[in-house]
Design an enzyme around this catalytic site. Structure first.
Site, mmCIF file in Angstrom:
data_model
loop_
_atom_site.group_PDB
_atom_site.id
_atom_site.type_symbol
_atom_site.label_atom_id
_atom_site.label_comp_id
_atom_site.label_asym_id
_atom_site.label_seq_id
_atom_site.Cartn_x
_atom_site.Cartn_y
_atom_site.Cartn_z
ATOM 1 N N ARG A 51 0.806 -1.234 0.000
ATOM 2 C CA ARG A 51 0.000 0.000 0.000
ATOM 3 C C ARG A 51 0.832 1.273 0.000
ATOM 4 N NH1 ARG A 51 -2.640 -3.923 1.803
ATOM 5 N NH2 ARG A 51 -0.619 -4.367 2.691
ATOM 6 N N THR A 52 1.812 1.346 0.881
ATOM 7 C CA THR A 52 2.510 2.625 1.055
ATOM 8 C C THR A 52 3.222 3.005 -0.237
ATOM 9 O OG1 THR A 52 2.787 2.032 3.363
ATOM 10 C CG2 THR A 52 4.087 3.898 2.567
ATOM 11 N N ARG A 101 11.385 3.803 3.095
ATOM 12 C CA ARG A 101 11.055 2.848 4.176
ATOM 13 C C ARG A 101 12.322 2.076 4.503
ATOM 14 N NH1 ARG A 101 5.928 -1.140 4.387
ATOM 15 N NH2 ARG A 101 5.028 0.861 5.012
ATOM 16 N N HIS A 129 5.355 5.880 11.411
ATOM 17 C CA HIS A 129 4.809 5.724 10.052
ATOM 18 C C HIS A 129 3.872 6.921 9.830
ATOM 19 C CE1 HIS A 129 3.573 4.017 6.357
ATOM 20 N NE2 HIS A 129 3.206 2.803 6.741
HETATM 21 N N1 CP Z 1 0.002 0.027 5.890
HETATM 22 C C1 CP Z 1 1.173 -0.276 5.299
HETATM 23 O O1 CP Z 1 2.224 0.294 5.634
HETATM 24 O O2 CP Z 1 1.083 -1.241 4.343
HETATM 25 P P1 CP Z 1 2.297 -1.746 3.438
HETATM 26 O O3 CP Z 1 3.286 -2.430 4.368
HETATM 27 O O4 CP Z 1 1.689 -2.668 2.440
HETATM 28 O O5 CP Z 1 2.920 -0.529 2.808
#
Ligand code: CP
Length: 303
Positions: A51-52, A101, A129
């Site tokens: 997602r991120t 990240r 986050h």
């Molecule tokens: N919510 C979130 O950080 O999802 P991802 O790890 O898929 O980016």
């Protein structure tokens, strides 16, 4: 003018947060605008993400910018021993903004001290986050019509869950009441308990996940037990299925309650909850695009 970063949600005042949320609302109404024409954005993901990364990249694409970067650090020169410092120095030669990240807590802060261009922290270890927090706040505002005076129940891995750490700090601006539901092994760290104590924020700690708590709640924030943060896999095995939310548990909850989850989900929300109108986690992920469009423009000083 100094470079603006979003490393920790503490970097943003209440006014900053409200401004970003207002911008997110505008982007939701009109997501396709060429505000990043001629800009290059780097997404450096040293840890896995769905997602991120994809919502940041969607945000850039919808704003007419271009993306460089990686989603697998093993394909980069960090696998040959290049330091984070050198990587950031290089990439800040190429891009106007770095979204990063990293598995190490503090990595984004360190990058912000080296980089000539803004750094947005897309998650650093179990620490913070903040872009997730913006989309969480936007989701809470959209579903509750306010951020003020809400009862927020955080469930699951409150020790390693960086999303709950950032969210707790941001919500402190809005007179929350917190319930923290976690086994002892995954309890909310002292640092965040002390943060609540210092600000006289009411909080209640529970080891049992009961309907009594759910029924008082406005926002039920479920989290995954973060297997990747355990050094002893036996410890993970003890707690991995500790709480599972199912549909029946929501029967007597408030009509306005919404279930949030930063995702990915493993099995802490039973799939029978997905069709319940109180389930909001997929819309929450969609809100990430608009919140991240707002963050990108904010750190770049656009709009
Ligand atoms: N919510 C979130 O950080 O999802 P991802 O790890 O898929 O980016």
């Amino acid at each position: 003018m100094s470079t603006k970063h979003l490393v920790s949600i503490k970097d943003y005042t209440k006014e900053d947060i409200l401004r970003v949320l207002q911008e997110a609302e505008e982007f939701e109404k009109n997501p396709n605008q060429r505000l990043l024409e001629g800009k290059v954005v780097a997404t450096l993901f040293f840890e896995p993400s769905t997602r991120t990364r994809l919502s940041f990249e969607t945000a850039v694409n919808r704003l007419g910018g271009r993306i460089i970067g990686f989603s697998d650090a093993s394909t980069t020169s960090s696998s040959k021993g290049e330091t984070l410092k050198d990587t950031i120095k290089m990439v800040s030669n190429y891009a106007d903004l770095i979204i990063m990240r990293h598995h190490l807590e503090g990595a984004a802060r360190y990058a912000s001290e080296i980089s000539d261009v803004p750094i947005v922290n897309a998650g650093d270890g179990a620490n913070q986050h903040p872009s997730q927090t913006m989309l969480d706040l936007y989701s809470i505002y959209k579903t509750q019509g306010t951020l003020d005076n809400l009862t927020i129940t955080m469930v699951g891995d409150l020790k390693f869950g960086r999303t709950v750490h950032s969210l707790l700090i941001a919500l402190a601006h809005f007179k929350p009441t917190f319930h923290f539901v976690a086994p002892k092994l995954l309890a909310m760290p002292e640092e965040y308990i002390n943060f609540c104590k210092k600000r006289n924020i009411p909080y209640y700690e529970h080891e049992d996940f009961t309907t009594e708590v759910i029924n008082q709640t406005d926002i039920l924030y479920m989290t995954r037990v973060q297997r990747e943060r355990f050094t002893d896999i036996m410890e993970y095995e003890k707690v991995k299925n500790v709480y599972i939310l199912n549909n029946a548990m929501l029967d007597k909850s408030k009509e306005t309650l919404r279930v949030l989850h930063p995702l990915p989900r493993v099995n802490e929300i039973s799939t029978d909850v997905d069709d319940n109108p109180k389930a909001y986690y997929f819309e929450q992920a969609r809100n990430g695009v608009f919140a991240r469009q707002a963050i990108i423009c904010d750190v770049l000083g656009i709009v």
